[in-house]
Design a protein around this motif. Structure first.
Motif, PDB file in Angstrom:
ATOM      1  N   LEU A   1       0.830  -1.199   0.000  1.00 42.82           N
ATOM      2  CA  LEU A   1       0.000   0.000   0.000  1.00 42.82           C
ATOM      3  C   LEU A   1       0.868   1.254   0.000  1.00 42.82           C
ATOM      4  CD1 LEU A   1      -2.788   1.307   0.091  1.00 42.82           C
ATOM      5  CD2 LEU A   1      -2.716   1.103   2.586  1.00 42.82           C
ATOM      6  N   SER A   2       1.902   1.244   0.793  1.00 44.91           N
ATOM      7  CA  SER A   2       2.817   2.392   0.857  1.00 44.91           C
ATOM      8  C   SER A   2       3.455   2.670  -0.496  1.00 44.91           C
ATOM      9  CB  SER A   2       3.886   2.124   1.914  1.00 44.91           C
ATOM     10  OG  SER A   2       4.820   3.168   1.944  1.00 44.91           O
ATOM     11  N   ARG A   3       3.912   1.612  -1.171  1.00 47.90           N
ATOM     12  CA  ARG A   3       4.545   1.799  -2.487  1.00 47.90           C
ATOM     13  C   ARG A   3       3.546   2.287  -3.526  1.00 47.90           C
ATOM     14  NH1 ARG A   3       6.956  -3.306  -1.645  1.00 47.90           N
ATOM     15  NH2 ARG A   3       6.015  -4.089  -3.558  1.00 47.90           N
ATOM     16  N   VAL A   4       2.312   1.773  -3.477  1.00 43.15           N
ATOM     17  CA  VAL A   4       1.289   2.206  -4.428  1.00 43.15           C
ATOM     18  C   VAL A   4       0.946   3.680  -4.204  1.00 43.15           C
ATOM     19  CG1 VAL A   4      -1.125   1.884  -5.131  1.00 43.15           C
ATOM     20  CG2 VAL A   4       0.339  -0.096  -4.807  1.00 43.15           C
ATOM     21  N   VAL A   5       0.803   4.083  -2.954  1.00 48.70           N
ATOM     22  CA  VAL A   5       0.496   5.483  -2.643  1.00 48.70           C
ATOM     23  C   VAL A   5       1.643   6.381  -3.104  1.00 48.70           C
ATOM     24  CG1 VAL A   5       0.168   7.118  -0.741  1.00 48.70           C
ATOM     25  CG2 VAL A   5      -1.136   4.984  -0.784  1.00 48.70           C
ATOM     26  N   ASP A   6       2.881   5.967  -2.855  1.00 47.53           N
ATOM     27  CA  ASP A   6       4.035   6.761  -3.307  1.00 47.53           C
ATOM     28  C   ASP A   6       4.033   6.920  -4.824  1.00 47.53           C
ATOM     29  OD1 ASP A   6       4.890   7.037  -0.705  1.00 47.53           O
ATOM     30  OD2 ASP A   6       6.482   5.515  -0.861  1.00 47.53           O
ATOM     31  N   ARG A   7       3.750   5.835  -5.548  1.00 46.97           N
ATOM     32  CA  ARG A   7       3.710   5.901  -7.012  1.00 46.97           C
ATOM     33  C   ARG A   7       2.572   6.805  -7.481  1.00 46.97           C
ATOM     34  NH1 ARG A   7       6.077   6.466 -11.648  1.00 46.97           N
ATOM     35  NH2 ARG A   7       4.939   5.522 -13.366  1.00 46.97           N
ATOM     36  N   ALA A   8       1.418   6.704  -6.831  1.00 46.68           N
ATOM     37  CA  ALA A   8       0.277   7.552  -7.200  1.00 46.68           C
ATOM     38  C   ALA A   8       0.624   9.026  -6.993  1.00 46.68           C
ATOM     39  CB  ALA A   8      -0.958   7.167  -6.388  1.00 46.68           C
ATOM     40  N   ARG A   9       1.277   9.354  -5.907  1.00 44.97           N
ATOM     41  CA  ARG A   9       1.675  10.751  -5.652  1.00 44.97           C
ATOM     42  C   ARG A   9       2.661  11.246  -6.702  1.00 44.97           C
ATOM     43  NH1 ARG A   9       2.137  10.212   0.861  1.00 44.97           N
ATOM     44  NH2 ARG A   9      -0.070  10.510   1.292  1.00 44.97           N
ATOM     45  N   ALA A  10       3.600  10.382  -7.076  1.00 43.65           N
ATOM     46  CA  ALA A  10       4.574  10.767  -8.108  1.00 43.65           C
ATOM     47  C   ALA A  10       3.870  11.017  -9.441  1.00 43.65           C
ATOM     48  CB  ALA A  10       5.641   9.682  -8.253  1.00 43.65           C
ATOM     49  N   LEU A  11       2.931  10.152  -9.808  1.00 45.99           N
ATOM     50  CA  LEU A  11       2.204  10.335 -11.060  1.00 45.99           C
ATOM     51  C   LEU A  11       1.291  11.556 -11.012  1.00 45.99           C
ATOM     52  CD1 LEU A  11       1.210   6.750 -12.232  1.00 45.99           C
ATOM     53  CD2 LEU A  11       2.703   8.367 -13.378  1.00 45.99           C
TER      54      LEU A  11
ATOM     55  N   GLY B   1      -0.361  14.187 -24.629  1.00 44.69           N
ATOM     56  CA  GLY B   1      -0.378  13.112 -25.610  1.00 44.69           C
ATOM     57  C   GLY B   1      -0.380  11.723 -24.999  1.00 44.69           C
ATOM     58  N   PRO B   2       0.367  10.784 -25.633  1.00 52.13           N
ATOM     59  CA  PRO B   2       0.391   9.395 -25.154  1.00 52.13           C
ATOM     60  C   PRO B   2       0.921   9.257 -23.728  1.00 52.13           C
ATOM     61  CG  PRO B   2       1.387   9.554 -27.338  1.00 52.13           C
ATOM     62  CD  PRO B   2       1.117  10.955 -26.872  1.00 52.13           C
ATOM     63  N   GLU B   3       1.863  10.134 -23.378  1.00 54.86           N
ATOM     64  CA  GLU B   3       2.401  10.083 -22.012  1.00 54.86           C
ATOM     65  C   GLU B   3       1.302  10.418 -21.002  1.00 54.86           C
ATOM     66  OE1 GLU B   3       6.152  11.904 -19.468  1.00 54.86           O
ATOM     67  OE2 GLU B   3       5.296  13.089 -21.081  1.00 54.86           O
ATOM     68  N   HIS B   4       0.499  11.419 -21.309  1.00 57.80           N
ATOM     69  CA  HIS B   4      -0.610  11.808 -20.434  1.00 57.80           C
ATOM     70  C   HIS B   4      -1.622  10.656 -20.314  1.00 57.80           C
ATOM     71  CE1 HIS B   4      -3.480  14.476 -18.470  1.00 57.80           C
ATOM     72  NE2 HIS B   4      -4.408  13.987 -19.280  1.00 57.80           N
ATOM     73  N   ASP B   5      -1.921  10.038 -21.466  1.00 52.61           N
ATOM     74  CA  ASP B   5      -2.860   8.904 -21.464  1.00 52.61           C
ATOM     75  C   ASP B   5      -2.338   7.756 -20.606  1.00 52.61           C
ATOM     76  OD1 ASP B   5      -4.414  10.391 -23.172  1.00 52.61           O
ATOM     77  OD2 ASP B   5      -3.768   9.323 -24.985  1.00 52.61           O
ATOM     78  N   ARG B   6      -1.025   7.487 -20.684  1.00 51.59           N
ATOM     79  CA  ARG B   6      -0.415   6.440 -19.851  1.00 51.59           C
ATOM     80  C   ARG B   6      -0.527   6.793 -18.371  1.00 51.59           C
ATOM     81  NH1 ARG B   6       3.706   6.292 -23.215  1.00 51.59           N
ATOM     82  NH2 ARG B   6       5.147   7.324 -21.811  1.00 51.59           N
ATOM     83  N   HIS B   7      -0.312   8.062 -18.033  1.00 48.27           N
ATOM     84  CA  HIS B   7      -0.426   8.488 -16.629  1.00 48.27           C
ATOM     85  C   HIS B   7      -1.848   8.294 -16.123  1.00 48.27           C
ATOM     86  CE1 HIS B   7       3.295  11.322 -16.942  1.00 48.27           C
ATOM     87  NE2 HIS B   7       3.628  10.059 -16.838  1.00 48.27           N
ATOM     88  N   VAL B   8      -2.834   8.685 -16.934  1.00 47.93           N
ATOM     89  CA  VAL B   8      -4.236   8.528 -16.534  1.00 47.93           C
ATOM     90  C   VAL B   8      -4.562   7.046 -16.340  1.00 47.93           C
ATOM     91  CG1 VAL B   8      -6.636   8.813 -17.290  1.00 47.93           C
ATOM     92  CG2 VAL B   8      -4.989  10.693 -17.576  1.00 47.93           C
TER      93      VAL B   8
END
Length: 150
Positions: free
Chosen positions: A37-47, A56-63
């Motif tokens: 959970l901690s790693r997922v939350v950290d990744r979500a905050r970074a994104l 563009g495609p990078e934005h779509d990948r982030h979403v």
């Protein structure tokens, strides 16, 4: 209420050892789930920080990844809830064993049902855990364009 003998208490302690070992296993599962959970939350905050600056495609990948992370957070939270519920029910089993023995109560059926419910919660937590692991593997899949030779 009868006075319990030392041998009766010793037998009750022996009976409670299996649930106590189960608690040790649940604590390990809780540790793993909390770490995920901690790693997922950290990744979500970074994104979330990258999201406004992407196009563009990078934005779509982030979403896409943020949506996946949101689902993973929900599944991990459910797994944590079920594991903690299992631990609480397991502690209840141990307490019921002692209360039943010390007060000479005959509610073995309640002890058994509580233990069964603890196991069902643990099984459901493990199922949620494997679902979350499978979800995480979708995000780690290496895109084909990155594997092409240049």
């Amino acid at each position: 209420m009868q006075v319990a003998t030392v041998s009766t208490i010793a037998q009750t302690i022996q009976l409670s050892l299996s649930p106590v070992f189960m608690l040790a296993g649940i604590s390990g599962l809780l540790n793993v789930l909390a770490g995920r959970l901690s790693r997922v939350v950290d990744r979500a905050r970074a994104l979330e920080a990258l999201h406004p600056r992407s196009t563009g495609p990078e934005h779509d990948r982030h979403v896409w990844e943020l949506r996946l992370l949101d689902k993973r957070i929900w599944v991990i939270n459910a797994a944590l809830f079920l594991a903690v519920s299992s631990a609480i029910l397991t502690c209840t089993v141990v307490a019921l064993l002692f209360v039943a023995e010390l007060a000479d109560l005959k509610f073995g059926t309640y002890v058994a049902l509580t233990f069964i419910l603890a196991m069902v919660c643990l099984i459901a937590s493990l199922v949620a855990f494997i679902v979350e692991v499978r979800m995480s593997l979708r995000a780690v899949h290496i895109r084909a364009e990155l594997l092409e030779h240049s």
